[in-house]
Scaffold this active site. Structure first.
Site, PDB file in Angstrom:
ATOM      1  N   ASP A  37       0.837  -1.195   0.000  1.00 29.12           N
ATOM      2  CA  ASP A  37       0.000   0.000   0.000  1.00 29.12           C
ATOM      3  C   ASP A  37       0.873   1.246   0.000  1.00 29.12           C
ATOM      4  OD1 ASP A  37      -3.237   0.269   0.927  1.00 29.12           O
ATOM      5  OD2 ASP A  37      -2.053   2.101   0.983  1.00 29.12           O
ATOM      6  N   ASN A  90      -5.762  -4.483  -6.507  1.00 29.67           N
ATOM      7  CA  ASN A  90      -6.892  -3.822  -5.864  1.00 29.67           C
ATOM      8  C   ASN A  90      -6.764  -2.300  -5.785  1.00 29.67           C
ATOM      9  OD1 ASN A  90      -9.360  -3.779  -4.174  1.00 29.67           O
ATOM     10  ND2 ASN A  90      -7.933  -3.207  -2.554  1.00 29.67           N
ATOM     11  N   SER A 145     -15.399  -2.517 -11.196  1.00 28.07           N
ATOM     12  CA  SER A 145     -16.446  -1.746 -10.529  1.00 28.07           C
ATOM     13  C   SER A 145     -17.719  -1.891 -11.333  1.00 28.07           C
ATOM     14  CB  SER A 145     -16.055  -0.263 -10.449  1.00 28.07           C
ATOM     15  OG  SER A 145     -17.154   0.539 -10.060  1.00 28.07           O
ATOM     16  N   TYR A 158     -13.170   7.234 -14.486  1.00 24.90           N
ATOM     17  CA  TYR A 158     -13.181   6.087 -13.577  1.00 24.90           C
ATOM     18  C   TYR A 158     -13.941   4.920 -14.194  1.00 24.90           C
ATOM     19  CZ  TYR A 158     -14.051   3.259  -9.425  1.00 24.90           C
ATOM     20  OH  TYR A 158     -14.120   2.208  -8.530  1.00 24.90           O
ATOM     21  N   ILE A 191     -19.960  -0.159  -1.557  1.00 31.53           N
ATOM     22  CA  ILE A 191     -19.533  -0.927  -0.397  1.00 31.53           C
ATOM     23  C   ILE A 191     -19.203   0.052   0.722  1.00 31.53           C
ATOM     24  CG2 ILE A 191     -17.862  -2.592   0.508  1.00 31.53           C
ATOM     25  CD1 ILE A 191     -19.684  -3.745  -1.663  1.00 31.53           C
ATOM     26  N   THR A 193     -17.124   0.968   2.853  1.00 31.49           N
ATOM     27  CA  THR A 193     -15.761   1.082   3.364  1.00 31.49           C
ATOM     28  C   THR A 193     -15.659   2.348   4.208  1.00 31.49           C
ATOM     29  OG1 THR A 193     -15.060   2.357   1.439  1.00 31.49           O
ATOM     30  CG2 THR A 193     -14.878  -0.048   1.290  1.00 31.49           C
TER      31      THR A 193
END
Length: 264
Positions: A37, A90, A145, A158, A191, A193
């Protein structure tokens, strides 16, 4: 809990959200996990927490906009655990202020999203595949997505980038299936998150929920469990596919919730 026992998994964007859930669940099911990350401190905290639970986990910094950084993450995984069986691509970016309609969008933002959201997937696979061949196969999982399947008033770059991920997944699956390398994608809807909760108002969340077939939103673990399935041998006859994890948001006539409300 040994669905991916003996496998080594590299999870990019693993410090939070869907990546964190996937890394945690993969480790719980027996995989050795590398958490990569841009937020290195967050990745290290995730890995440390997993090690406290008796799991195998390491962390590494990843800048998904840089080819060398992606290559280093793959090489680090193999150097640490001796092989690579699972790659979860991811990392993904979005920007609601710059990624607008096709006339008003910032073209630099278009280039940035294509580089990170698409090219990082390409490069992750490019660097992982030779190592997967060495161990007789593997599983590559890409985060797409539901924006790849429907137009919207904004986020043109996107959605287009995620549509490219869906198609790239098919190309990888086609080209390397005979090497026993499978490639599938997941397409989350909304989602909950931490980022979604922080950036979306209650009224906006309610609007999304109104158009779900199910009466609730998804959680990161709903996607994480799908990643474990695609990483495991349970999905050994599945490749080139995109799992849509979206609560039935896109399956019906979009006017149906309004018509149902009128009939009550």
């Amino acid at each position: 809990m040994t669905r991916v026992a003996g496998k080594v998994a590299l999870v990019t964007g693993g410090a939070s959200g869907i990546g964190l859930s996937a890394a945690t669940l993969l480790a719980e099911e027996g995989a050795a996990v590398v958490v990569a990350d841009y937020n290195l401190q967050g990745a290290e905290e995730v890995a440390a927490d997993l090690r406290k639970q008796g799991k195998q986990a390491k962390a590494i910094f990843l800048d998904a906009s840089e080819s060398e950084s992606i290559q280093q993450a793959v090489a680090f995984t193999v150097a640490t655990y001796g092989k690579l069986n699972v790659l979860f691509n991811n990392v993904g970016l979005t920007n609601l202020q710059k990624d607008l309609d096709v006339v008003a969008m910032d073209l630099a933002e278009w280039d940035r999203l294509m580089n990170v959201n698409v090219k990082s997937v390409l490069l992750g696979a490019r660097y992982a595949i030779p190592y997967m061949k060495q161990v007789g196969g593997g599983s590559i999982i890409n985060t797409a997505s539901m924006s790849a399947f429907a137009g919207d008033s904004i986020r043109s770059a996107y959605g287009t980038s995620k549509a490219a991920v869906v198609q790239l997944t098919k190309y990888i699956a086609t080209q390397y299936g005979k090497d026993l390398i499978r490639c599938n994608a997941i397409a989350p809807g909304l989602i909950l998150t931490p980022a979604a909760k922080a950036n979306m108002s209650p009224s906006l969340l309610a609007t999304f929920e109104k158009y779900n077939a199910l009466p609730y939103h998804g959680e990161a673990a709903d996607v994480g469990h799908a990643v474990v399935y695609l990483a495991s041998d349970e999905s050994k006859f599945m490749t080139g596919q995109t799992l849509q994890i979206e609560g039935g948001h896109y399956i019906g006539n979009p006017t149906s919730p309004d018509f149902l409300a009128m009939q009550q």
